[in-house]
Design a protein around this motif. Structure first.
Motif, mmCIF file in Angstrom:
data_model
loop_
_atom_site.group_PDB
_atom_site.id
_atom_site.type_symbol
_atom_site.label_atom_id
_atom_site.label_comp_id
_atom_site.label_asym_id
_atom_site.label_seq_id
_atom_site.Cartn_x
_atom_site.Cartn_y
_atom_site.Cartn_z
ATOM 1 N N ASP A 152 -6.349 -0.547 -2.724
ATOM 2 C CA ASP A 152 -7.398 -1.433 -2.200
ATOM 3 C C ASP A 152 -7.521 -2.705 -3.033
ATOM 4 O O ASP A 152 -7.550 -3.818 -2.488
ATOM 5 N N VAL A 153 -7.605 -2.547 -4.366
ATOM 6 C CA VAL A 153 -7.828 -3.732 -5.201
ATOM 7 C C VAL A 153 -6.583 -4.612 -5.255
ATOM 8 O O VAL A 153 -6.688 -5.848 -5.298
ATOM 9 N N ALA A 211 -3.808 -10.459 -0.705
ATOM 10 C CA ALA A 211 -4.209 -11.188 0.501
ATOM 11 C C ALA A 211 -4.733 -12.575 0.135
ATOM 12 O O ALA A 211 -4.416 -13.573 0.808
ATOM 13 N N GLU A 212 -5.519 -12.664 -0.929
ATOM 14 C CA GLU A 212 -6.032 -13.959 -1.384
ATOM 15 C C GLU A 212 -4.891 -14.864 -1.835
ATOM 16 O O GLU A 212 -4.826 -16.041 -1.451
ATOM 17 N N THR A 223 -4.136 -4.893 -2.846
ATOM 18 C CA THR A 223 -3.909 -5.597 -1.574
ATOM 19 C C THR A 223 -4.976 -6.655 -1.309
ATOM 20 O O THR A 223 -4.690 -7.689 -0.689
ATOM 21 N N ASP A 224 -6.193 -6.436 -1.771
ATOM 22 C CA ASP A 224 -7.225 -7.465 -1.644
ATOM 23 C C ASP A 224 -6.818 -8.736 -2.391
ATOM 24 O O ASP A 224 -6.950 -9.856 -1.881
ATOM 25 N N LYS A 225 -6.325 -8.548 -3.613
ATOM 26 C CA LYS A 225 -5.908 -9.706 -4.412
ATOM 27 C C LYS A 225 -4.665 -10.364 -3.809
ATOM 28 O O LYS A 225 -4.579 -11.603 -3.742
ATOM 29 N N ARG A 281 0.828 -1.204 0.000
ATOM 30 C CA ARG A 281 0.000 0.000 0.000
ATOM 31 C C ARG A 281 0.865 1.257 0.000
ATOM 32 O O ARG A 281 0.595 2.208 -0.748
#
Length: 339
Positions: free
Chosen positions: A286-287, A293-294, A289-291, A226
Motif C-alpha cells: 500500500d505505502v 503513483a505520485e 504503490t501510493d508513493k 504489488r
C-alpha cells in the motif's frame, strides 16, 4: 541558515538499468529531505555506465539518462534549490578524471570491490575494459570537482569515498593543497535495501533486468509492484515474531515500510508483532504503490514537456560547470599544466 553557511553535498546514480525503490530509499529520498539543510550537487553518472559497455550495447543511453534526470525531479528534487546535472554534460569530469587516474596507484584500484566482482580479475586478459579498473579515479574527480563537505552513499559504496579521500590526500601531498577531503554519510536505516526474491543480496538495477520480482522499479506498473511485494521471500514461519531473530526477508520488508512511512522499528513492533506475513506485505504494498503513483504522475508531466526538460538539463550543466571549471583550473595550475 544562509546558503553560504550550508555544507555542500555531492552524490549521483549511475545510468545503468532502471531506478528502483532501493535507489529511492538509499539516495534520492535523502537528497529530497536535505535540500533545505545542504547545498546539493546531484548528477546522473552516464560516463560510468560505459565501464561495462556490453550492458548498454544497442540501447539509447541518453534516453535513459534523461529518464533518470526526470525521475529525480519527479521524486522531489527542486532544481532551484539543488544543482542537478548530467555527468557528461560537464566535460571537467573527464578531464580531472585523467589527472586522478595518473596519481592513483594501480594497486589501490585493483583492491576495489567493483573491479574484483564485475571485472572477474582472472579474466582481465579476455577483454575487460580499463574503464572498470579506473572507475574509482573518475568517481574521485566527480566528487572533488565540487569541494563537497559530505558524500551520502549506500553502505556498499563507502569504499569508493574512502579511496577518493586517499586520492585527494595523495594529490595534495604531491602538488600542494588543492582538494577538500570529504566525509561520507550513510543512511542508518535503508542504506542497503535487499532483493525481494533474495533478501541476502542487495537490490540492484542489473539483477532486476535479469530477474523479475527482484526489485520494484520506480516506473513499474502498480499492479506489478504489488504482486512482487506479495511474493517477496520471508521465511517458513506463519507471521512476524519480534521475540525471535527476524529473517532477512522480513527485516527487509519492515525496513521498506519504515522508510516509506518515516516510522521506527519500535513502531513496527507495535503494528506488526504477531501479524501474518500477508498483513505485513499488504501494508508494504500500500505505502509503496501510493508513493509510486505520485512519482509516476509527476514523471509523465515532466517527461512530456520536452522544452522545459531540455532547459533544466542545460541550466543544471551550466551551474555545475561554473564550479567545476574553477576547480579544474586550480588542479591544472597545481600540476604545472597551466600558469
Amino acid at each position: 541558515m544562509t546558503s553560504q553557511a550550508k555544507k555542500r553535498v555531492l552524490s549521483g546514480i549511475t545510468a545503468t538499468g532502471s531506478l528502483h525503490i532501493g535507489n529511492y530509499i538509499g539516495a534520492i529520498s535523502q537528497w529530497v529531505d536535505n535540500q533545505a539543510e545542504y547545498e546539493n550537487f546531484l548528477f546522473v553518472a552516464d560516463l560510468h555506465a560505459l565501464t561495462i559497455p556490453e550492458a548498454i550495447v544497442g540501447k539509447n543511453l541518453r534516453a535513459r539518462v534523461e529518464e533518470i534526470f526526470a525521475l529525480y525531479l519527479a521524486c522531489g528534487i527542486d532544481p532551484e534549490r539543488s544543482t542537478l546535472f548530467v555527468q557528461s554534460d560537464v566535460v571537467e569530469h573527464a578531464e580531472l578524471g585523467w589527472l586522478m587516474t595518473c596519481v592513483t596507484p594501480v594497486s589501490w584500484l585493483e583492491r576495489m570491490t567493483q573491479f574484483k566482482t564485475k571485472g572477474k580479475v582472472a579474466d582481465v586478459d579476455s577483454g575487460v575494459g580499463a574503464g572498470l579498473l579506473c572507475y574509482p579515479s573518475l568517481q574521485a574527480a566527480d566528487i572533488l570537482l565540487y569541494d563537497p563537505d559530505l558524500v551520502p552513499v549506500g553502505e556498499d559504496q563507502k569504499q569508493h569515498v574512502e579511496i577518493t579521500r586517499d586520492i585527494a590526500k595523495r594529490f595534495n601531498a604531491m602538488f600542494g593543497e588543492t582538494f577538500k577531503v570529504p566525509d561520507v554519510v550513510i543512511r542508518q536505516s535503508g542504506g542497503r535495501i535487499m532483493g525481494l526474491d533474495d533478501p541476502t543480496a542487495k537490490m540492484s538495477k542489473s539483477t532486476a533486468e535479469r530477474s523479475p520480482g527482484h526489485a520494484i522499479g520506480l516506473l513499474d506498473p502498480l499492479d506489478k509492484s504489488r504482486k512482487a511485494i506479495m511474493r517477496a521471500v520471508t521465511d517458513s514461519n506463519s507471521g512476524v515474531d519480534f521475540s525471535n531473530e527476524l529473517a532477512p526477508g522480513v527485516t527487509n520488508l519492515l525496513t521498506i515500510f519504515e522508510c516509506f512511512t518515516a516510522t521506527t522499528r519500535e513502531q513496527s513492533r507495535e503494528q506488526f508483532d504477531g501479524a501474518g506475513y500477508g498483513t505485513l506485505k499488504s501494508a508494504v504494498a500500500d505505502v509503496v504503490t501510493d508513493k509510486l503513483a505520485e512519482i509516476q504522475s509527476r514523471f509523465h508531466d515532466i517527461a512530456d514537456d520536452r522544452d522545459t526538460l531540455n532547459k533544466q538539463l542545460a541550466r543544471g550543466a551550466e551551474r555545475a560547470r561554473a564550479i567545476a571549471s574553477t576547480k579544474l583550473a586550480q588542479a591544472y595550475r597545481a600540476t604545472g599544466l597551466r600558469q
